[in-house]
Design an enzyme around this catalytic site. Structure first.
Site, mmCIF file in Angstrom:
data_model
loop_
_atom_site.group_PDB
_atom_site.id
_atom_site.type_symbol
_atom_site.label_atom_id
_atom_site.label_comp_id
_atom_site.label_asym_id
_atom_site.label_seq_id
_atom_site.Cartn_x
_atom_site.Cartn_y
_atom_site.Cartn_z
ATOM 1 C CB ALA A 1 78.091 56.054 -83.986
ATOM 2 N N PRO B 1 73.996 78.185 -94.846
ATOM 3 C CG PRO B 1 73.791 75.937 -95.430
ATOM 4 C CD PRO B 1 74.769 77.064 -95.402
ATOM 5 C CB THR C 1 75.578 61.973 -78.030
ATOM 6 O OG1 THR C 1 75.008 63.260 -78.229
ATOM 7 C CG2 THR C 1 74.510 60.940 -78.354
ATOM 8 C CE1 TYR D 1 74.344 59.822 -83.359
ATOM 9 C CE2 TYR D 1 73.467 61.865 -82.448
ATOM 10 C CZ TYR D 1 74.492 60.940 -82.552
ATOM 11 O OH TYR D 1 75.655 61.127 -81.852
#
Ligand code: NAD
Length: 339
Positions: free
Chosen positions: A83, A208, A125, A153
């Protein structure tokens, strides 16, 4: 048994290949991977010469290549990890997500129909369920939670899931789906949260953190996910979806602090950056079904798993340094020019 593992040069797929070669030494494991930026053949170096293992470079959306491999290998089981998997990249360029995640899945299942298989397993997922509010810790995703996606996604993964269930209903293809929460562990691509923070901290570079770092994810050690898939492909009920998660919810900022503490680095390295567009607030899986039906439980506590993962990145600089520099993409040519 011959098992085709697609996307096996990526993070979870490679860990699954190691798990299967260890747990089922009599199986033949064939890895089919396109080697995109996220696939790294160096990850599979330790098994390349194992006679029970074969690597094939191909795109799951390339019908001729997929059919040729099925013709040759006559696989019993397909486990589809392949994927495009990075949410930020899907926001920049959705198209490749549709091609690999949806068209690729349909090509694989067409091959299954044509050649006949015992099981097609789709690795999905928890992001297909959308997100949960931060102020409702009593809410969890169950297999009945409606699909409600946020990013290109997750939408492409949800599209693939619907297609998998349609192939079961329409053609009777023996399918199963697992929907897992966030994984962490060895061989995780350094663009993802935990490896990124470990590597930046090691270099004393800013860490970050999106928004205020309050987004909550349910973290599972990758080996626990691999055991869950192993159980599902052997004992899971055909046509069923199984949620996989460890009841281990953590705020991103708390993970980052834990990593800094473990590495003895200052929290001054944390830098808050503009939040991701449409950033999901909280994911939390209810894994009761897989526990009840298949006896699966996570074995690795988060504190132990995170320590193991940090140790792995400290000990395996030779794996992640070429990934960061981009050199690893030449690895395939080097490996194969002498074969
Ligand atoms: N990482 C997580 O936390 C997580 C959680 C739940 C589910 N998942 C799912 O698990 C699967 C694997 O995730 P990951 O984190 O290991 O991903 P990854 O990005 O690390 O690996 C993906 C692999 O797929 C290969 N690939 C990409 N496009 C391909 C194509 N068209 N044909 C053949 N191979 C192709 C890449 O080369 C790479 O080796 C994905 O389906 C993802 O949606 C991941």
């Amino acid at each position: 048994m011959t098992v085709i593992v697609t996307g096996g040069a990526g993070f979870i797929g490679s860990n699954f290949i190691f798990h299967m070669l260890d747990s089922h030494p009599d199986y033949r494991i064939v890895c089919l991977d396109k080697l995109t930026y996220a696939g790294n053949l160096a990850t599979l170096e330790s098994v390349m010469d194992n006679p029970s293992f074969r690597f094939v470079r191909a795109d799951i959306a390339d019908r001729d290549a997929v059919y040729a491999l099925f013709e040759e290998e006559k696989p019993d089981i397909i486990v589809n990890f392949a994927a495009e998997s990075h949410v930020d990249r899907s926001i920049e360029n959705p198209e490749i997500f549709l091609k690999t995640n949806i068209i690729g899945t349909s090509v694989l299942m067409d091959a299954c129909r044509k050649y006949g298989i015992k099981r097609y397993h789709q690795v999905s997922t928890d992001e297909v369920y959308g997100d949960l509010p931060l102020d409702r810790p009593d809410l969890f995703f169950t297999e009945e939670t409606p699909l409600h996606t946020s990013s290109p996604y997750s939408s492409s993964k949800a599209g693939a899931d619907l297609l998998v269930l349609a192939y079961y209903r329409t053609y009777g293809l023996p399918v199963t789906i697992s929907r897992c929460s966030n994984n962490y562990g060895p061989y995780h691509f350094p663009e993802k949260l935990i490896p990124l923070m470990i590597i930046n901290a090691l270099h004393d570079k800013p860490l970050p953190v999106y928004g205020k770092g309050e987004n909550v994810r349910d973290w599972l050690y990758v080996e626990d996910h691999c055991r869950a898939i192993d159980l599902i492909i052997h004992n899971g009920r055909v046509g069923e979806v199984y949620n996989v998660g460890g009841h281990n919810e953590m705020r991103n900022i708390d993970i980052v602090r834990l990593i800094l503490k473990e590495l003895g680095k200052s929290e001054d390295l944390i830098t808050f950056v503009t939040d991701r567009k449409g950033h999901d607030l909280r994911y939390a899986i209810d894994p009761a079904k897989i526990h009840r039906e298949l006896g699966w439980l996570p074995e690795t506590k988060f504190s132990d798993g995170l320590k193991k993962t940090i140790r792995w990145y400290l000990d395996n600089e030779s794996w992640w340094r070429p990934v960061i520099s981009g050199e690893y993409q030449e690895y395939y040519e080097k490996m194969y020019s002498c074969r």
